[in-house]
Design a protein around this motif. Structure first.
Motif, PDB file in Angstrom:
ATOM      1  N   VAL A   1       0.857  -1.179   0.000  1.00 31.68           N
ATOM      2  CA  VAL A   1       0.000   0.000   0.000  1.00 31.68           C
ATOM      3  C   VAL A   1       0.897   1.234   0.000  1.00 31.68           C
ATOM      4  O   VAL A   1       1.720   1.409   0.903  1.00 31.68           O
ATOM      5  CB  VAL A   1      -0.933   0.006   1.233  1.00 31.68           C
ATOM      6  N   VAL A   2       0.742   2.063  -1.015  1.00 30.71           N
ATOM      7  CA  VAL A   2       1.496   3.308  -1.149  1.00 30.71           C
ATOM      8  C   VAL A   2       0.589   4.441  -0.678  1.00 30.71           C
ATOM      9  O   VAL A   2      -0.486   4.648  -1.222  1.00 30.71           O
ATOM     10  CB  VAL A   2       1.929   3.536  -2.605  1.00 30.71           C
ATOM     11  N   VAL A   3       1.020   5.152   0.364  1.00 32.16           N
ATOM     12  CA  VAL A   3       0.160   6.128   1.029  1.00 32.16           C
ATOM     13  C   VAL A   3       0.589   7.553   0.701  1.00 32.16           C
ATOM     14  O   VAL A   3       1.767   7.910   0.834  1.00 32.16           O
ATOM     15  CB  VAL A   3       0.165   5.908   2.559  1.00 32.16           C
ATOM     16  N   THR A   4      -0.409   8.363   0.308  1.00 37.65           N
ATOM     17  CA  THR A   4      -0.231   9.796   0.098  1.00 37.65           C
ATOM     18  C   THR A   4      -1.424  10.505   0.749  1.00 37.65           C
ATOM     19  O   THR A   4      -2.372   9.873   1.178  1.00 37.65           O
ATOM     20  CB  THR A   4      -0.190  10.162  -1.400  1.00 37.65           C
ATOM     21  N   GLY A   5      -1.376  11.839   0.797  1.00 39.81           N
ATOM     22  CA  GLY A   5      -2.532  12.605   1.239  1.00 39.81           C
ATOM     23  C   GLY A   5      -2.343  13.277   2.583  1.00 39.81           C
ATOM     24  O   GLY A   5      -1.245  13.634   2.977  1.00 39.81           O
ATOM     25  N   GLY A   6      -3.445  13.431   3.307  1.00 39.42           N
ATOM     26  CA  GLY A   6      -3.377  14.177   4.559  1.00 39.42           C
ATOM     27  C   GLY A   6      -4.340  13.644   5.610  1.00 39.42           C
ATOM     28  O   GLY A   6      -5.230  12.894   5.303  1.00 39.42           O
ATOM     29  N   GLU A   7      -4.159  13.986   6.781  1.00 39.77           N
ATOM     30  CA  GLU A   7      -3.026  14.660   7.366  1.00 39.77           C
ATOM     31  C   GLU A   7      -2.048  13.621   7.896  1.00 39.77           C
ATOM     32  O   GLU A   7      -2.459  12.616   8.459  1.00 39.77           O
ATOM     33  CB  GLU A   7      -3.467  15.572   8.508  1.00 39.77           C
ATOM     34  N   THR A   8      -0.768  13.909   7.756  1.00 43.81           N
ATOM     35  CA  THR A   8       0.291  12.976   8.115  1.00 43.81           C
ATOM     36  C   THR A   8       0.140  12.440   9.529  1.00 43.81           C
ATOM     37  O   THR A   8       0.314  11.247   9.773  1.00 43.81           O
ATOM     38  CB  THR A   8       1.673  13.673   8.003  1.00 43.81           C
ATOM     39  N   ASP A   9      -0.200  13.321  10.468  1.00 43.05           N
ATOM     40  CA  ASP A   9      -0.236  12.969  11.882  1.00 43.05           C
ATOM     41  C   ASP A   9      -1.598  12.478  12.354  1.00 43.05           C
ATOM     42  O   ASP A   9      -1.787  12.234  13.548  1.00 43.05           O
ATOM     43  CB  ASP A   9       0.215  14.161  12.722  1.00 43.05           C
ATOM     44  N   VAL A  10      -2.551  12.302  11.446  1.00 43.17           N
ATOM     45  CA  VAL A  10      -3.881  11.810  11.831  1.00 43.17           C
ATOM     46  C   VAL A  10      -4.267  10.662  10.893  1.00 43.17           C
ATOM     47  O   VAL A  10      -3.969   9.506  11.162  1.00 43.17           O
ATOM     48  CB  VAL A  10      -4.942  12.951  11.823  1.00 43.17           C
ATOM     49  N   CYS A  11      -4.912  10.965   9.784  1.00 38.88           N
ATOM     50  CA  CYS A  11      -5.447   9.927   8.907  1.00 38.88           C
ATOM     51  C   CYS A  11      -4.363   9.150   8.157  1.00 38.88           C
ATOM     52  O   CYS A  11      -4.498   7.941   7.958  1.00 38.88           O
ATOM     53  CB  CYS A  11      -6.460  10.524   7.941  1.00 38.88           C
ATOM     54  N   VAL A  12      -3.292   9.808   7.738  1.00 34.41           N
ATOM     55  CA  VAL A  12      -2.192   9.093   7.094  1.00 34.41           C
ATOM     56  C   VAL A  12      -1.535   8.140   8.097  1.00 34.41           C
ATOM     57  O   VAL A  12      -1.257   6.980   7.774  1.00 34.41           O
ATOM     58  CB  VAL A  12      -1.159  10.078   6.496  1.00 34.41           C
ATOM     59  N   LEU A  13      -1.310   8.613   9.299  1.00 36.24           N
ATOM     60  CA  LEU A  13      -0.730   7.770  10.348  1.00 36.24           C
ATOM     61  C   LEU A  13      -1.630   6.565  10.622  1.00 36.24           C
ATOM     62  O   LEU A  13      -1.145   5.432  10.715  1.00 36.24           O
ATOM     63  CB  LEU A  13      -0.518   8.596  11.617  1.00 36.24           C
ATOM     64  N   ALA A  14      -2.938   6.789  10.733  1.00 36.99           N
ATOM     65  CA  ALA A  14      -3.887   5.691  10.972  1.00 36.99           C
ATOM     66  C   ALA A  14      -3.877   4.698   9.812  1.00 36.99           C
ATOM     67  O   ALA A  14      -3.932   3.479  10.022  1.00 36.99           O
ATOM     68  CB  ALA A  14      -5.284   6.244  11.196  1.00 36.99           C
ATOM     69  N   ALA A  15      -3.790   5.204   8.589  1.00 37.43           N
ATOM     70  CA  ALA A  15      -3.751   4.322   7.411  1.00 37.43           C
ATOM     71  C   ALA A  15      -2.473   3.489   7.399  1.00 37.43           C
ATOM     72  O   ALA A  15      -2.507   2.283   7.123  1.00 37.43           O
ATOM     73  CB  ALA A  15      -3.860   5.144   6.130  1.00 37.43           C
TER      74      ALA A  15
END
Length: 192
Positions: A123-137
């Motif tokens: 899984v290649v992750v991009t987007g926002g926010e790094t410290d919330v939803c990206v971190l959870a993903a």
């Protein structure tokens, strides 16, 4: 490269435009996200953070969250603010949408079922926010056994300090299961 998908987290108008949830530097990372999405729309899944109609529709502390952010509920906002930003929306389809009501795209189980059925292992992750939803993903993907690649110049947050801290946490604590790289380096790997 293994069987991979691009999981683009919450590149929505509600975060890109002038709202209480505006992420000012989302525009700084959009070029890399657009390039990857346009090159591989069939491998791209756009998540959308969907707010409830009203705070009372949500359980537990999510209710308290939306009591605080009541102006962001669907009863109060223009519904089109929940759409993917126009620079990416034209890719749907073949790109897909996954709606979520929490920070993590994994909570409902639908994403994992879909990726498992497609034999996806990365899984290649991009987007926002790094410290919330990206971190959870990222952490959710690790928990489910995926190799996670975070493109550090294609993720953004509302604050530099917590963005940097989230990337450092991922880099230092999850290095056996996660890779952090630049978008151009990842795209070069695909071409080789």
């Amino acid at each position: 490269m293994n069987q991979w998908v691009h999981l683009c987290i919450d590149m929505q108008r509600i975060f890109a435009e002038d709202t209480p949830w505006h992420v000012p530097w989302m525009s700084r990372v959009s070029g890399e996200i657009i390039e990857l999405s346009e090159c591989h729309p069939q491998r791209t899944i756009f998540t959308r953070f969907m707010t409830p109609e009203r705070a009372t529709d949500m359980p537990g502390m999510w209710r308290a969250y939306y009591e605080k952010w009541h102006e962001m509920t669907r009863a109060k906002i223009a519904i089109e603010l929940l759409d993917v930003v126009p620079d990416l929306a034209h890719l749907i389809p073949p790109a897909r949408i996954l709606d979520k009501m929490t920070y993590s795209p994994w909570t409902s189980g639908h994403l994992h079922q879909q990726l498992h059925a497609e034999s996806v292992d990365t899984v290649v992750v991009t987007g926002g926010e790094t410290d919330v939803c990206v971190l959870a993903a990222a952490i959710g993907g690790i928990e489910l056994g995926y190799k996670v690649i975070v493109l550090e110049d294609a993720v953004c947050s509302g604050t530099d300090e917590t963005h940097d801290a989230a990337l450092e946490l991922l880099r230092s604590r999850f290095s056996a299961q996660l890779e952090i790289t630049k978008a151009a380096e990842f795209m070069a790997q695909l071409r080789s």
